[in-house]
Design a protein around this motif. Structure first.
Motif, PDB file in Angstrom:
ATOM      1  N   LEU A   5       0.823  -1.218   0.000  1.00  0.00           N
ATOM      2  CA  LEU A   5       0.000   0.000   0.000  1.00  0.00           C
ATOM      3  C   LEU A   5       0.854   1.264   0.000  1.00  0.00           C
ATOM      4  N   TYR A   6       2.014   1.215   0.640  1.00  0.00           N
ATOM      5  CA  TYR A   6       2.892   2.390   0.699  1.00  0.00           C
ATOM      6  C   TYR A   6       3.200   2.906  -0.711  1.00  0.00           C
ATOM      7  N   SER A   7       3.560   1.983  -1.608  1.00  0.00           N
ATOM      8  CA  SER A   7       3.884   2.414  -2.973  1.00  0.00           C
ATOM      9  C   SER A   7       2.644   2.632  -3.831  1.00  0.00           C
ATOM     10  N   LEU A   8       1.596   1.840  -3.608  1.00  0.00           N
ATOM     11  CA  LEU A   8       0.354   2.069  -4.359  1.00  0.00           C
ATOM     12  C   LEU A   8      -0.243   3.437  -4.050  1.00  0.00           C
ATOM     13  N   GLU A   9      -0.066   3.899  -2.802  1.00  0.00           N
ATOM     14  CA  GLU A   9      -0.675   5.164  -2.373  1.00  0.00           C
ATOM     15  C   GLU A   9       0.289   6.345  -2.445  1.00  0.00           C
ATOM     16  N   ALA A  10       1.412   6.152  -3.150  1.00  0.00           N
ATOM     17  CA  ALA A  10       2.419   7.222  -3.201  1.00  0.00           C
ATOM     18  C   ALA A  10       2.021   8.375  -4.120  1.00  0.00           C
ATOM     19  N   GLY A  11       0.914   8.222  -4.823  1.00  0.00           N
ATOM     20  CA  GLY A  11       0.442   9.328  -5.664  1.00  0.00           C
ATOM     21  C   GLY A  11       0.701   9.051  -7.131  1.00  0.00           C
ATOM     22  N   GLY A  12       0.897  10.116  -7.889  1.00  0.00           N
ATOM     23  CA  GLY A  12       1.065   9.979  -9.334  1.00  0.00           C
ATOM     24  C   GLY A  12      -0.224  10.328 -10.055  1.00  0.00           C
ATOM     25  N   LYS A  13      -0.111  10.511 -11.361  1.00  0.00           N
ATOM     26  CA  LYS A  13      -1.262  10.950 -12.158  1.00  0.00           C
ATOM     27  C   LYS A  13      -2.210   9.811 -12.510  1.00  0.00           C
TER      28      LYS A  13
END
Length: 297
Positions: free
Chosen positions: A39-47
């Protein structure tokens, strides 16, 4: 044409795919630290460009974009796994991703590797379990086969290997394009073709959309290379000039910054021309093309 703006569309469907990502990881019976790392990387944002392409293509056919939520989430999982692994010390050795410490800096290398592995395998489970009232068994099979090809040895992974082997070498433009067509372009193309599969596109429509995908894939990477020189760490979420520091061939290195910008304009123009030949309602896809060409991170 659409009355909905890209901002409204993005807001709605980003929220939808992000909810699906949290739900899919939350449903796993797995060690808490592994779920946290995923989840840490899935929720890191991005467009969320790839999920947005899935939704926008389905919309262009006049179908309900929500049919694409599982495919969009699966693609974002594969993309996120690739970023976690790209950042590892054995590959690009990056400390920052989207302005936050990279996964292995927070959870350690072993857990970061396994979080990436878990996201990759979960992506195929999501596709396999799409309800048949949304997508037929034949289309599910095409989606699974397509993701395997786009993400694997003759797609994203092959492109990453070619990219690493190209470090400290002067590549030709053809060699550089091979890397980026595979490392970046194949998953972007898959996002577009997945949307077309779900929407029931004809072979001819898929061919036109593949041409569009080819051009936006290269435009995406050229913009990335330009940002590596002209952006700021605050804008792009990682140190500026990392490609130069890693002695990677880039479009500005081969063509000069002005030449790279000309190449970017060429691919954006051709992407839009392909859309114009599709006969679809491409207002949102047109705006996403602009977003790729003008993005700041």
């Amino acid at each position: 044409m659409h009355s909905i703006s890209l901002n409204s569309f993005t807001s709605k469907y980003k929220a939808l795919v992000e909810e699906r990502l949290r739900e899919a990881v939350g449903a796993l019976e797995t060690p808490e630290n592994l779920a946290k790392a995923m989840l840490y990387s899935l929720e890191a944002g991005g467009k969320r460009i790839r999920p947005l392409l899935v939704f926008a293509v389905i919309d262009a056919f006049g179908k309900d974009p929500e049919y694409g939520v599982d495919a969009a989430a699966a693609i974002e999982m594969v993309h996120t796994y690739s970023l976690i692994h790209d950042d590892l010390p054995s590959m690009d050795d990056d400390d920052l991703r989207r302005g936050k410490p990279t996964n292995h800096k927070v959870f350690g290398e072993a857990t970061a590797i396994l979080a990436g592995d878990a996201l990759l395998t979960l992506s195929f489970n999501l596709l396999a379990e799409i309800p048949e009232e949304s997508v037929s068994a034949n289309i599910k099979l095409a989606l699974i086969k397509g993701l395997s090809a786009a993400a694997g040895a003759h797609g994203m992974v092959g492109g990453q290997v070619a990219d690493m082997e190209g470090e400290n070498k002067k590549l030709t433009l053809e060699e550089l394009e091979y890397i980026h067509i595979n490392k970046t372009g194949k998953l972007l193309e898959y996002s577009i073709i997945a949307g077309a599969e779900i929407a029931g596109a004809t072979a001819g429509q898929k061919e036109i959309l593949s041409k569009f995908a080819y051009h936006i894939g290269l435009a995406f990477q050229i913009r990335d290379d330009i940002l590596d020189l002209e952006g700021s760490e605050e804008m792009i979420g990682k140190p500026v000039g990392s490609d130069t520091a890693n002695e990677k061939s880039t479009y500005p290195a081969l063509l000069g910054i002005a030449g790279a910008k000309e190449a970017l304009d060429y691919h954006l123009r051709n992407a839009k021309e392909s859309l114009g030949n599709s006969g679809l309602d491409v207002g949102l896809l047109d705006q996403i093309t602009d977003l790729i060409g003008l993005r700041n991170h």
